[in-house]
Write an enzyme that holds these catalytic residues in place. Structure first.
Site, PDB file in Angstrom:
ATOM      1  CG  ASN A   1       9.527   5.779   0.273  1.00  0.00           C
ATOM      2  OD1 ASN A   1       9.181   5.017  -0.644  1.00  0.00           O
ATOM      3  ND2 ASN A   1       9.919   7.025   0.052  1.00  0.00           N
ATOM      4  NE  ARG A   2       4.475  -0.177   4.546  1.00  0.00           N
ATOM      5  CZ  ARG A   2       3.789  -0.117   3.407  1.00  0.00           C
ATOM      6  NH1 ARG A   2       3.767   0.999   2.712  1.00  0.00           N
ATOM      7  NH2 ARG A   2       3.159  -1.185   2.954  1.00  0.00           N
ATOM      8  CG  LEU A   3      10.578   8.091   7.132  1.00  0.00           C
ATOM      9  CD1 LEU A   3      11.492   6.984   7.670  1.00  0.00           C
ATOM     10  CD2 LEU A   3      11.384   9.092   6.305  1.00  0.00           C
TER      11      LEU A   3
ATOM     12  CB  VAL B   1      -0.929   0.027   1.226  1.00  0.00           C
ATOM     13  CG1 VAL B   1      -1.718   1.321   1.264  1.00  0.00           C
ATOM     14  CG2 VAL B   1      -1.880  -1.164   1.200  1.00  0.00           C
TER      15      VAL B   1
END
Length: 240
Positions: free
Chosen positions: A218-220, A15
């Site tokens: 970017n999952r940050l 996602v």
């Protein structure tokens, strides 16, 4: 196991959080439409979590999120076994968040044994979550009565008929129990007022920790947390 068809490739599912019209990155608005990165400075007031939570809840309602007041409630029983289930939040104040249930339900028995819980509001369509952890106490009988009287009659009758979390043989038996309660109080659509069932009422989760989560590329992701201490509330950013 041979012969089992692989229906979903879970490891490959992705996602793209935090990607907007301007592309991915810290400056891109995610599904919540907010370009700014969630920061502990957003937590203001006393308690510092309340204003932002009410704002996010109102925005979840405006965005037509299904059941925006639904929260995943986690408890731990006397044997140390955790359980989660979805319940509806029915009150928010400086003191905490409120939900209602049977005191002898599975969650009620767990809370009696270990009066601490967690609750998570998963507004995934907005790339937001809010997570509460803290002590759980019963609300007073007057608060329970006020909420009970606001419920539709059908919901009142169902709650009165159900021995919550206890086994029952069939759907037919459950419907028969509900019909018997409706007859007892004068009908399913109208009749005498249905009283609060014995052993039913509200709980308030009084949070020691409230964490806000905002999805980013970017999952940050962004995580801002309010932690109750002996000297007041401590605000901090958590790594994703």
């Amino acid at each position: 196991m041979q012969g089992v068809k692989k229906l979903v490739d879970l490891p490959s599912m992705r996602v793209g959080y935090g990607s907007g019209a301007d592309g991915p990155g810290d400056g891109a608005a995610g599904a919540d439409g907010v370009r700014a990165n969630l920061d502990p400075s957003w937590l203001t007031g006393d308690p510092p979590w309340l204003s932002l939570f009410e704002t996010w809840l109102a925005e979840a309602i405006a965005a037509r999120i299904p059941e925006p007041n639904a929260m995943v409630l986690g408890t731990v029983d006397a044997q140390g076994r955790p359980a989660t289930r979805t319940v509806l939040c029915k009150g928010v104040s400086e003191a905490g968040i409120v939900f209602f249930t049977g005191y002898d339900s599975q969650k009620g028995r767990a809370i009696a044994a270990n009066p601490h819980a967690s609750a998570t509001f998963p507004w995934i369509a907005l790339e937001r979550q809010v997570h509460f952890r803290g002590r759980v106490v019963k609300v007073d009988s007057e608060e329970t009565r006020r909420y009970w009287e606001s419920r539709p009659r059908g919901s009142q009758l169902s709650a009165f008929a159900s021995a919550q979390s206890q086994p029952i043989g069939s759907r037919a038996e459950l419907e028969e129990a509900a019909a018997a309660v409706a007859e007892r109080f004068g009908g399913a659509d109208e009749g005498e007022p249905v009283p609060v069932p014995p052993g039913w009422g509200g709980y308030r989760l009084e949070p020691d920790v409230v964490e806000f989560w905002q999805g980013r590329a970017n999952r940050l992701h962004n995580r801002a947390c309010a932690v109750r201490t002996a000297d007041g509330w401590r605000l901090e950013r958590l790594q994703p």
